[in-house]
Motif scaffolding. Structure first.
Motif, mmCIF file in Angstrom:
data_model
loop_
_atom_site.group_PDB
_atom_site.id
_atom_site.type_symbol
_atom_site.label_atom_id
_atom_site.label_comp_id
_atom_site.label_asym_id
_atom_site.label_seq_id
_atom_site.Cartn_x
_atom_site.Cartn_y
_atom_site.Cartn_z
ATOM 1 N N THR A 33 0.842 -1.192 0.000
ATOM 2 C CA THR A 33 0.000 0.000 0.000
ATOM 3 C C THR A 33 0.876 1.241 0.000
ATOM 4 O OG1 THR A 33 -0.183 -0.021 2.424
ATOM 5 C CG2 THR A 33 -1.943 -1.094 1.186
ATOM 6 N N LYS A 34 0.295 2.323 -0.492
ATOM 7 C CA LYS A 34 0.951 3.634 -0.437
ATOM 8 C C LYS A 34 -0.091 4.644 0.029
ATOM 9 C CE LYS A 34 2.520 4.111 -4.577
ATOM 10 N NZ LYS A 34 3.229 4.484 -5.790
ATOM 11 N N VAL A 35 0.358 5.626 0.789
ATOM 12 C CA VAL A 35 -0.522 6.679 1.286
ATOM 13 C C VAL A 35 -0.312 7.923 0.436
ATOM 14 C CG1 VAL A 35 -1.115 8.113 3.279
ATOM 15 C CG2 VAL A 35 -0.388 5.726 3.625
ATOM 16 N N PHE A 36 -1.419 8.476 -0.061
ATOM 17 C CA PHE A 36 -1.380 9.705 -0.857
ATOM 18 C C PHE A 36 -2.159 10.788 -0.127
ATOM 19 C CE2 PHE A 36 -0.706 6.369 -3.965
ATOM 20 C CZ PHE A 36 0.337 6.890 -4.729
ATOM 21 N N ASP A 37 -1.502 11.907 0.097
ATOM 22 C CA ASP A 37 -2.156 13.057 0.719
ATOM 23 C C ASP A 37 -2.463 14.091 -0.348
ATOM 24 O OD1 ASP A 37 -2.268 12.348 3.509
ATOM 25 O OD2 ASP A 37 -0.083 12.487 3.513
ATOM 26 N N PHE A 38 -3.749 14.220 -0.669
ATOM 27 C CA PHE A 38 -4.224 15.207 -1.620
ATOM 28 C C PHE A 38 -4.724 16.419 -0.842
ATOM 29 C CE2 PHE A 38 -4.786 11.071 -3.759
ATOM 30 C CZ PHE A 38 -4.021 11.309 -4.898
ATOM 31 N N PRO A 39 -4.935 17.554 -1.489
ATOM 32 C CA PRO A 39 -5.388 18.737 -0.749
ATOM 33 C C PRO A 39 -6.667 18.519 0.063
ATOM 34 C CG PRO A 39 -4.652 19.393 -2.921
ATOM 35 C CD PRO A 39 -4.648 17.878 -2.894
ATOM 36 N N GLN A 40 -7.580 17.711 -0.444
ATOM 37 C CA GLN A 40 -8.862 17.538 0.235
ATOM 38 C C GLN A 40 -9.042 16.205 0.951
ATOM 39 O OE1 GLN A 40 -10.882 20.212 0.468
ATOM 40 N NE2 GLN A 40 -9.225 21.221 -0.651
ATOM 41 N N ALA B 120 -6.341 2.161 7.276
ATOM 42 C CA ALA B 120 -6.473 3.389 6.492
ATOM 43 C C ALA B 120 -7.368 4.396 7.216
ATOM 44 C CB ALA B 120 -7.024 3.067 5.100
ATOM 45 N N ALA B 121 -8.485 3.937 7.730
ATOM 46 C CA ALA B 121 -9.385 4.829 8.468
ATOM 47 C C ALA B 121 -8.687 5.383 9.711
ATOM 48 C CB ALA B 121 -10.664 4.090 8.848
ATOM 49 N N ALA B 122 -7.918 4.546 10.394
ATOM 50 C CA ALA B 122 -7.228 4.972 11.615
ATOM 51 C C ALA B 122 -6.176 6.050 11.349
ATOM 52 C CB ALA B 122 -6.580 3.769 12.297
ATOM 53 N N ILE B 123 -5.604 6.076 10.149
ATOM 54 C CA ILE B 123 -4.609 7.112 9.842
ATOM 55 C C ILE B 123 -5.242 8.300 9.106
ATOM 56 C CG2 ILE B 123 -2.682 5.474 9.845
ATOM 57 C CD1 ILE B 123 -2.672 5.817 6.704
ATOM 58 N N GLY B 124 -6.578 8.333 9.062
ATOM 59 C CA GLY B 124 -7.272 9.483 8.506
ATOM 60 C C GLY B 124 -7.590 9.417 7.022
ATOM 61 N N ALA B 125 -7.439 8.268 6.406
ATOM 62 C CA ALA B 125 -7.763 8.150 4.979
ATOM 63 C C ALA B 125 -9.274 8.180 4.794
ATOM 64 C CB ALA B 125 -7.186 6.866 4.400
ATOM 65 N N LYS B 126 -9.698 8.783 3.713
ATOM 66 C CA LYS B 126 -11.126 8.848 3.387
ATOM 67 C C LYS B 126 -11.557 7.710 2.475
ATOM 68 C CE LYS B 126 -11.821 12.597 5.640
ATOM 69 N NZ LYS B 126 -12.190 12.412 7.016
ATOM 70 N N ARG B 127 -10.584 7.065 1.832
ATOM 71 C CA ARG B 127 -10.920 5.952 0.941
ATOM 72 C C ARG B 127 -9.708 5.059 0.735
ATOM 73 N NH1 ARG B 127 -13.935 8.194 -2.781
ATOM 74 N NH2 ARG B 127 -13.793 10.255 -1.928
ATOM 75 N N VAL B 128 -10.002 3.835 0.311
ATOM 76 C CA VAL B 128 -8.983 2.888 -0.130
ATOM 77 C C VAL B 128 -9.203 2.699 -1.613
ATOM 78 C CG1 VAL B 128 -8.159 0.507 -0.014
ATOM 79 C CG2 VAL B 128 -8.787 1.699 2.081
#
Length: 146
Positions: free
Chosen positions: A77-84, A112-120
């Protein structure tokens, strides 16, 4: 077998999934590398060496699912931080008997939810659409080799 990074789930059936931190990739690489290479057969964005470098530099996460110690499946997996929003992408996944290890996707979703992701997001072949009924096909990716 390496050290888990904030996520380790066990199940009564002797199955578990574990994430590995950057410094703990080497001890499992000889086992997981060949499995990951199967997921890479139909893409050209990464080599196996590229994936290992991403994992060892902590720019991607390695997930290993096992049953009684035997390897069931592997995901990156990779985490992507977009502006929104923050998105966790499953970039690579492979293994045998998806019906056994595919349920571990829930663990990735919870992390993913625990680290603040809005979607997988899952980037992969069309076959994933048939296998993952609770996921929605949201876009088509078109490519032209130059």
């Amino acid at each position: 077998m390496g050290k888990p990074i904030g996520h380790f789930s066990t199940y009564a059936s002797g199955e578990w999934i574990q994430t590995y931190q950057a410094g703990a990739i080497a001890p499992v690489w000889d086992e997981v590398g060949p499995v990951l290479s199967r997921a890479m057969e139909r893409q050209s964005a990464y080599t196996l060496g590229d994936v290992r470098q991403l994992l060892e530099s902590a720019n991607a996460q390695l997930w290993v699912a096992r049953t009684d110690g035997a390897l069931l499946g592997v995901a990156v997996t990779k985490v992507f931080d977009f502006p929104q929003e923050r998105v966790v992408e499953v970039s690579l996944a492979a293994g045998d008997e998806f019906e056994r290890w595919g349920r571990f996707l829930k663990d990735i979703e919870e992390w993913a939810a625990a680290i603040g992701a809005k979607r997988v997001r899952i980037m992969g072949r069309k076959g994933w659409v048939r296998m993952l009924k609770d996921y929605k096909e949201t876009r088509v990716i078109l490519e032209k080799a130059l």
